[in-house]
Design a protein around this motif. Sequence first.
Motif, PDB file in Angstrom:
ATOM      1  N   SER A   9       0.880  -1.163   0.000  1.00 49.02           N
ATOM      2  CA  SER A   9       0.000   0.000   0.000  1.00 49.02           C
ATOM      3  C   SER A   9       0.922   1.218   0.000  1.00 49.02           C
ATOM      4  CB  SER A   9      -0.872  -0.002   1.256  1.00 49.02           C
ATOM      5  OG  SER A   9      -0.068   0.166   2.413  1.00 49.02           O
ATOM      6  N   SER A  10       0.386   2.393  -0.226  1.00 43.66           N
ATOM      7  CA  SER A  10       1.223   3.601  -0.203  1.00 43.66           C
ATOM      8  C   SER A  10       1.792   3.831   1.199  1.00 43.66           C
ATOM      9  CB  SER A  10       0.438   4.818  -0.680  1.00 43.66           C
ATOM     10  OG  SER A  10      -0.680   5.037   0.146  1.00 43.66           O
ATOM     11  N   LYS A  11       1.034   3.502   2.225  1.00 42.55           N
ATOM     12  CA  LYS A  11       1.507   3.674   3.607  1.00 42.55           C
ATOM     13  C   LYS A  11       2.697   2.748   3.898  1.00 42.55           C
ATOM     14  CE  LYS A  11      -0.167   3.494   8.375  1.00 42.55           C
ATOM     15  NZ  LYS A  11      -1.324   3.237   9.232  1.00 42.55           N
ATOM     16  N   VAL A  12       2.622   1.495   3.473  1.00 45.43           N
ATOM     17  CA  VAL A  12       3.726   0.550   3.682  1.00 45.43           C
ATOM     18  C   VAL A  12       4.935   0.976   2.867  1.00 45.43           C
ATOM     19  CG1 VAL A  12       4.489  -1.836   3.309  1.00 45.43           C
ATOM     20  CG2 VAL A  12       2.258  -1.383   4.331  1.00 45.43           C
ATOM     21  N   ARG A  13       4.712   1.428   1.639  1.00 49.15           N
ATOM     22  CA  ARG A  13       5.830   1.891   0.796  1.00 49.15           C
ATOM     23  C   ARG A  13       6.557   3.054   1.469  1.00 49.15           C
ATOM     24  NH1 ARG A  13       7.938   1.589  -4.130  1.00 49.15           N
ATOM     25  NH2 ARG A  13       6.469   0.005  -4.771  1.00 49.15           N
ATOM     26  N   GLU A  14       5.831   4.013   1.986  1.00 48.31           N
ATOM     27  CA  GLU A  14       6.445   5.156   2.671  1.00 48.31           C
ATOM     28  C   GLU A  14       7.217   4.693   3.905  1.00 48.31           C
ATOM     29  OE1 GLU A  14       3.482   8.118   3.521  1.00 48.31           O
ATOM     30  OE2 GLU A  14       2.912   8.276   1.409  1.00 48.31           O
ATOM     31  N   TYR A  15       6.675   3.713   4.620  1.00 45.71           N
ATOM     32  CA  TYR A  15       7.335   3.185   5.808  1.00 45.71           C
ATOM     33  C   TYR A  15       8.640   2.485   5.424  1.00 45.71           C
ATOM     34  CZ  TYR A  15       7.192   1.906  10.716  1.00 45.71           C
ATOM     35  OH  TYR A  15       7.450   1.812  12.060  1.00 45.71           O
ATOM     36  N   CYS A  16       8.604   1.705   4.356  1.00 46.37           N
ATOM     37  CA  CYS A  16       9.817   1.038   3.867  1.00 46.37           C
ATOM     38  C   CYS A  16      10.853   2.061   3.417  1.00 46.37           C
ATOM     39  CB  CYS A  16       9.473   0.073   2.728  1.00 46.37           C
ATOM     40  SG  CYS A  16       8.608  -1.420   3.272  1.00 46.37           S
ATOM     41  N   GLU A  17      10.424   3.121   2.779  1.00 47.16           N
ATOM     42  CA  GLU A  17      11.348   4.184   2.378  1.00 47.16           C
ATOM     43  C   GLU A  17      11.991   4.834   3.596  1.00 47.16           C
ATOM     44  OE1 GLU A  17       9.095   6.808  -0.133  1.00 47.16           O
ATOM     45  OE2 GLU A  17       8.992   5.334  -1.754  1.00 47.16           O
ATOM     46  N   ALA A  18      11.233   4.993   4.686  1.00 45.84           N
ATOM     47  CA  ALA A  18      11.789   5.546   5.924  1.00 45.84           C
ATOM     48  C   ALA A  18      12.823   4.593   6.518  1.00 45.84           C
ATOM     49  CB  ALA A  18      10.678   5.825   6.933  1.00 45.84           C
ATOM     50  N   ILE A  19      12.589   3.295   6.428  1.00 43.18           N
ATOM     51  CA  ILE A  19      13.567   2.309   6.898  1.00 43.18           C
ATOM     52  C   ILE A  19      14.843   2.399   6.073  1.00 43.18           C
ATOM     53  CG2 ILE A  19      14.038  -0.165   7.129  1.00 43.18           C
ATOM     54  CD1 ILE A  19      10.946  -0.492   7.620  1.00 43.18           C
ATOM     55  N   ILE A  20      14.687   2.522   4.770  1.00 47.08           N
ATOM     56  CA  ILE A  20      15.854   2.653   3.888  1.00 47.08           C
ATOM     57  C   ILE A  20      16.646   3.909   4.239  1.00 47.08           C
ATOM     58  CG2 ILE A  20      16.596   3.064   1.495  1.00 47.08           C
ATOM     59  CD1 ILE A  20      14.119   1.323   0.678  1.00 47.08           C
ATOM     60  N   GLN A  21      15.965   5.023   4.454  1.00 51.13           N
ATOM     61  CA  GLN A  21      16.648   6.264   4.826  1.00 51.13           C
ATOM     62  C   GLN A  21      17.421   6.095   6.131  1.00 51.13           C
ATOM     63  OE1 GLN A  21      17.043   8.998   2.946  1.00 51.13           O
ATOM     64  NE2 GLN A  21      15.917   7.910   1.363  1.00 51.13           N
ATOM     65  N   GLU A  22      16.846   5.385   7.096  1.00 46.96           N
ATOM     66  CA  GLU A  22      17.538   5.110   8.357  1.00 46.96           C
ATOM     67  C   GLU A  22      18.801   4.289   8.114  1.00 46.96           C
ATOM     68  OE1 GLU A  22      17.275   6.081  11.458  1.00 46.96           O
ATOM     69  OE2 GLU A  22      15.413   7.189  11.285  1.00 46.96           O
ATOM     70  N   MET A  23      18.703   3.260   7.285  1.00 45.29           N
ATOM     71  CA  MET A  23      19.879   2.433   6.991  1.00 45.29           C
ATOM     72  C   MET A  23      20.953   3.247   6.278  1.00 45.29           C
ATOM     73  SD  MET A  23      18.628  -1.440   6.083  1.00 45.29           S
ATOM     74  CE  MET A  23      17.296  -1.057   4.942  1.00 45.29           C
ATOM     75  N   MET A  24      20.542   4.089   5.354  1.00 48.02           N
ATOM     76  CA  MET A  24      21.511   4.928   4.645  1.00 48.02           C
ATOM     77  C   MET A  24      22.218   5.859   5.623  1.00 48.02           C
ATOM     78  SD  MET A  24      19.270   5.783   1.209  1.00 48.02           S
ATOM     79  CE  MET A  24      20.347   7.091   0.681  1.00 48.02           C
ATOM     80  N   SER A  25      21.474   6.444   6.525  1.00 48.24           N
ATOM     81  CA  SER A  25      22.017   7.398   7.490  1.00 48.24           C
ATOM     82  C   SER A  25      22.916   6.716   8.519  1.00 48.24           C
ATOM     83  CB  SER A  25      20.864   8.115   8.189  1.00 48.24           C
ATOM     84  OG  SER A  25      21.331   8.924   9.223  1.00 48.24           O
ATOM     85  N   GLN A  26      22.459   5.620   9.083  1.00 47.74           N
ATOM     86  CA  GLN A  26      23.190   4.949  10.155  1.00 47.74           C
ATOM     87  C   GLN A  26      24.378   4.124   9.672  1.00 47.74           C
ATOM     88  OE1 GLN A  26      20.986   2.885  13.239  1.00 47.74           O
ATOM     89  NE2 GLN A  26      19.110   3.825  12.468  1.00 47.74           N
ATOM     90  N   PHE A  27      24.241   3.490   8.506  1.00 45.59           N
ATOM     91  CA  PHE A  27      25.226   2.504   8.086  1.00 45.59           C
ATOM     92  C   PHE A  27      25.954   2.870   6.795  1.00 45.59           C
ATOM     93  CE2 PHE A  27      21.583   0.200  10.109  1.00 45.59           C
ATOM     94  CZ  PHE A  27      22.154   0.152  11.367  1.00 45.59           C
ATOM     95  N   ASN A  28      25.665   4.048   6.272  1.00 42.05           N
ATOM     96  CA  ASN A  28      26.346   4.543   5.073  1.00 42.05           C
ATOM     97  C   ASN A  28      26.245   3.560   3.904  1.00 42.05           C
ATOM     98  OD1 ASN A  28      27.750   6.593   3.756  1.00 42.05           O
ATOM     99  ND2 ASN A  28      29.699   5.568   4.086  1.00 42.05           N
ATOM    100  N   ILE A  29      25.045   3.043   3.683  1.00 42.87           N
ATOM    101  CA  ILE A  29      24.825   2.156   2.550  1.00 42.87           C
ATOM    102  C   ILE A  29      24.098   2.923   1.456  1.00 42.87           C
ATOM    103  CG2 ILE A  29      24.772   0.102   4.026  1.00 42.87           C
ATOM    104  CD1 ILE A  29      21.693   0.034   3.571  1.00 42.87           C
ATOM    105  N   THR A  30      24.044   2.337   0.287  1.00 46.83           N
ATOM    106  CA  THR A  30      23.339   2.970  -0.824  1.00 46.83           C
ATOM    107  C   THR A  30      21.835   2.696  -0.721  1.00 46.83           C
ATOM    108  OG1 THR A  30      23.493   1.033  -2.259  1.00 46.83           O
ATOM    109  CG2 THR A  30      25.324   2.643  -2.354  1.00 46.83           C
ATOM    110  N   PHE A  31      21.085   3.498  -1.445  1.00 49.92           N
ATOM    111  CA  PHE A  31      19.643   3.293  -1.529  1.00 49.92           C
ATOM    112  C   PHE A  31      19.343   1.901  -2.067  1.00 49.92           C
ATOM    113  CE2 PHE A  31      15.506   3.643  -3.569  1.00 49.92           C
ATOM    114  CZ  PHE A  31      14.751   4.243  -2.566  1.00 49.92           C
ATOM    115  N   GLU A  32      20.074   1.487  -3.091  1.00 52.00           N
ATOM    116  CA  GLU A  32      19.857   0.187  -3.715  1.00 52.00           C
ATOM    117  C   GLU A  32      20.096  -0.948  -2.718  1.00 52.00           C
ATOM    118  OE1 GLU A  32      21.687   2.681  -5.054  1.00 52.00           O
ATOM    119  OE2 GLU A  32      20.249   3.237  -6.617  1.00 52.00           O
TER     120      GLU A  32
END
Length: 92
Positions: A9-32
């Motif tokens: 759903s759009s809500k789950v997609r946005e939540y997953c995007e927030a998780i990805i942003q957290e991983m990028m910020s905390q662990f210096n990984i790429t979006f992919e």
Amino acid sequence: MIEFKFKTSSKVREYCEAIIQEMMSQFNITFEEGVDRINQKWGHFKVKTDEDDMIFHMLPVEWAKIIYYGADARWWDKNEKLTPAPYTPSRE
């Protein structure tokens, strides 16, 4: 466009995007890599919707650590030496 292996759903997609942003910020990984790690964690589901989805019982920052370090990692323990969960880039 993000390519998850499951329908959202759009809500789950946005939540997953927030998780990805957290991983990028905390662990210096790429979006992919973030997308790949979520697909490795939840790709076996056909659909993840906000009506019945349990992902909302944890914050994106918590999911980021669980997905990055693995479900058995004690990421909350400051004395624990953490190692990232194995990662294999998607080849799709």
